[in-house]
Motif scaffolding. Sequence first.
Motif, PDB file in Angstrom:
ATOM      1  N   PRO A 191       0.802  -1.236   0.000  1.00 24.28           N
ATOM      2  CA  PRO A 191       0.000   0.000   0.000  1.00 24.28           C
ATOM      3  C   PRO A 191       0.831   1.282   0.000  1.00 24.28           C
ATOM      4  O   PRO A 191       0.275   2.372  -0.139  1.00 24.28           O
ATOM      5  N   PHE A 192       2.144   1.154   0.142  1.00 19.92           N
ATOM      6  CA  PHE A 192       3.009   2.339   0.186  1.00 19.92           C
ATOM      7  C   PHE A 192       3.883   2.454  -1.057  1.00 19.92           C
ATOM      8  O   PHE A 192       4.785   3.274  -1.117  1.00 19.92           O
ATOM      9  N   ILE A 193       3.588   1.611  -2.048  1.00 24.44           N
ATOM     10  CA  ILE A 193       4.245   1.700  -3.352  1.00 24.44           C
ATOM     11  C   ILE A 193       3.221   2.271  -4.321  1.00 24.44           C
ATOM     12  O   ILE A 193       2.234   1.613  -4.659  1.00 24.44           O
ATOM     13  N   ARG A 194       3.419   3.498  -4.745  1.00 21.48           N
ATOM     14  CA  ARG A 194       2.390   4.232  -5.487  1.00 21.48           C
ATOM     15  C   ARG A 194       2.935   4.799  -6.792  1.00 21.48           C
ATOM     16  O   ARG A 194       4.140   4.776  -7.045  1.00 21.48           O
ATOM     17  N   ASP A 195       2.021   5.309  -7.594  1.00 17.13           N
ATOM     18  CA  ASP A 195       2.379   5.979  -8.853  1.00 17.13           C
ATOM     19  C   ASP A 195       3.275   5.101  -9.728  1.00 17.13           C
ATOM     20  O   ASP A 195       4.303   5.534 -10.229  1.00 17.13           O
ATOM     21  N   ILE A 196       2.869   3.855  -9.904  1.00 18.42           N
ATOM     22  CA  ILE A 196       3.666   2.922 -10.703  1.00 18.42           C
ATOM     23  C   ILE A 196       3.447   3.216 -12.186  1.00 18.42           C
ATOM     24  O   ILE A 196       2.314   3.290 -12.662  1.00 18.42           O
ATOM     25  N   ARG A 197       4.533   3.386 -12.899  1.00 12.60           N
ATOM     26  CA  ARG A 197       4.487   3.604 -14.350  1.00 12.60           C
ATOM     27  C   ARG A 197       5.577   2.742 -14.996  1.00 12.60           C
ATOM     28  O   ARG A 197       6.612   2.481 -14.388  1.00 12.60           O
ATOM     29  N   GLY A 225      15.593  -0.632 -23.844  1.00  8.71           N
ATOM     30  CA  GLY A 225      15.495  -0.514 -22.398  1.00  8.71           C
ATOM     31  C   GLY A 225      14.066  -0.514 -21.901  1.00  8.71           C
ATOM     32  O   GLY A 225      13.160  -0.006 -22.569  1.00  8.71           O
ATOM     33  N   LEU A 226      13.859  -1.095 -20.726  1.00 10.53           N
ATOM     34  CA  LEU A 226      12.573  -1.108 -20.040  1.00 10.53           C
ATOM     35  C   LEU A 226      12.723  -0.382 -18.712  1.00 10.53           C
ATOM     36  O   LEU A 226      13.734  -0.558 -18.018  1.00 10.53           O
ATOM     37  N   SER A 227      11.729   0.422 -18.352  1.00 10.34           N
ATOM     38  CA  SER A 227      11.778   1.140 -17.079  1.00 10.34           C
ATOM     39  C   SER A 227      10.500   0.940 -16.290  1.00 10.34           C
ATOM     40  O   SER A 227       9.412   0.906 -16.857  1.00 10.34           O
ATOM     41  N   VAL A 228      10.655   0.833 -14.979  1.00  9.34           N
ATOM     42  CA  VAL A 228       9.542   0.901 -14.034  1.00  9.34           C
ATOM     43  C   VAL A 228       9.884   1.969 -13.015  1.00  9.34           C
ATOM     44  O   VAL A 228      10.968   1.944 -12.435  1.00  9.34           O
ATOM     45  N   ARG A 229       8.975   2.934 -12.825  1.00  4.73           N
ATOM     46  CA  ARG A 229       9.168   3.945 -11.797  1.00  4.73           C
ATOM     47  C   ARG A 229       8.061   3.825 -10.758  1.00  4.73           C
ATOM     48  O   ARG A 229       6.967   3.302 -11.027  1.00  4.73           O
ATOM     49  N   MET A 230       8.345   4.289  -9.551  1.00  2.00           N
ATOM     50  CA  MET A 230       7.376   4.192  -8.470  1.00  2.00           C
ATOM     51  C   MET A 230       7.750   5.159  -7.357  1.00  2.00           C
ATOM     52  O   MET A 230       8.872   5.698  -7.319  1.00  2.00           O
ATOM     53  N   SER A 231       6.806   5.370  -6.472  1.00  2.00           N
ATOM     54  CA  SER A 231       7.061   6.103  -5.240  1.00  2.00           C
ATOM     55  C   SER A 231       7.051   5.092  -4.103  1.00  2.00           C
ATOM     56  O   SER A 231       6.060   4.390  -3.900  1.00  2.00           O
ATOM     57  N   PHE A 232       8.165   4.989  -3.385  1.00  2.00           N
ATOM     58  CA  PHE A 232       8.312   4.029  -2.296  1.00  2.00           C
ATOM     59  C   PHE A 232       8.377   4.811  -0.990  1.00  2.00           C
ATOM     60  O   PHE A 232       9.375   5.462  -0.700  1.00  2.00           O
TER      61      PHE A 232
END
Length: 507
Positions: free
Chosen positions: A133-139, A156-163
Amino acid sequence: MTCLDDLDPENELHDKVVKTLDNAFVVCGTRASKPKKDKFRLHIVTWNVATAEPPDDVSSLLHLNSPKGADLYVIGLQEVNTGPLRIVFDSVFDDPWSHCLMTSLAPRQYIKVASIRMQGLLLLVFSKLKHVPFIRDIRATYTRTGIFRYWGNKGGLSVRMSFYGHTLCFLNCHLAAHMQYALERVDEFEYIMDTQTFDCKKTPKVIDHRLVFWFGDLNFRIQDHGIHFVRSCISSQNYNLLWSKDQLNVMKDKEELLQQFEEGPLEFQPTYKFDLNSDTYDSRVYKSWFGFNSKKRKPAWTDRILWRLRPKDASQDAQEEKRVDADIGKVKQMEEDEEYPLKIRQDLYTSNMEYSISDHKPVIGVFTLELRKMYETPLVQLQPEGDWSADIDAMVVYSPLQPFKASTWDWIGLYKVGFTSVLDYITYTWVKDDEVAFNEELIQVYIGKEEIPVRGGDCVLCYFSSHLNCIIGMSEPFKVHGSKVAIEEGLMPEKLSEFDRAEQVRN
């Protein structure tokens, strides 16, 4: 879509959401001791699997028997099988690598929170359940750099998130091969960094994130030294004699972007190129044009893991910029970095020689992230109402604990305890469509009894936000009771839900 990170720090909403914790430390006008910092363990794997199927056991790869469990697993694979039949099969079911990793991690309370694939490149992120629940804004996004930058065999592949409020980005690359293309590899990396964008105002590009991990089959080779000298250094474990001729180290002296990335010492043997099913470096004879024998591949550290922590801008220009308030966004970023510090330490950087299904050996990086959380409360709290079984309709009760942008595409899923990913739900209900009652604090949502598994079991409820592309609330585990009606009438296959039938097959 808008990132939660994009809330203006000056507005009232942000103050309530982000700075509530600070207020708890102010007692009678005096600030108490500094809030504690938490430590998290990050386990990164990069592996060119050369189209091989996954091994039977990945315990060693993931350090599953280690007393220190990881909080996050990030797995970057290259050259995953992309044969025509495999592509068709993988479009319907999880690919074998994802399935293998999910089934290995799910019993240990991890779920897959993000994944992206581009032909043979695959990037997977797993989280310990308590952090979800604290991993947000996954793109996620990708960039092709293959033939004419159209073909996706390289890129290249990217995953970004707010941890916990800190922005992280993971970039898995497979760059151009062969000794003579070092400059092309740098150009491809710069192209990927320049072109990849995310729908987040504060972090639209990879480089904007607080912490970036760059890894993959980067294909940099050992230049100048001959194959016999290289192999001799490997046999005697004098790896340091090869570092100055490693192309990535050489290019770092010339390219400003590369200089921003750190890497641990290469104190493990080069991971390419091995004979299959062995620990022997390339011993085959290659046929080149007109039947001449070509050289064996020289060992190299093609598989790497690097990182970049956003620097603190302490230059005079930055201080002047802060004084004249020329760039408010920059100043706010500096203040946030100071208020919510983030440190990184690499605990392990090594290869794993146990696996021989590919001509590459996997590389593992283990890191400790020390940070101060920007939030410790989920956005939504939810729970089942009353007893649940397939004999009666059910109710979910949820309440927003913090402001967030709700959507008609938000849904609540019912999951079995031990689920593997966000999509591994038993059933789901649209929050707005099936809402039956609400007030300012509590909202009730309806789930029909026909959607509830007849056999019952231990389950959890999760609220999925379409705007943030993640789970933002999770219930405590609860018991779904077996259907009394079904027991009295006998469990006939046609009366079982898809979930129940899957359970029958597993049992």
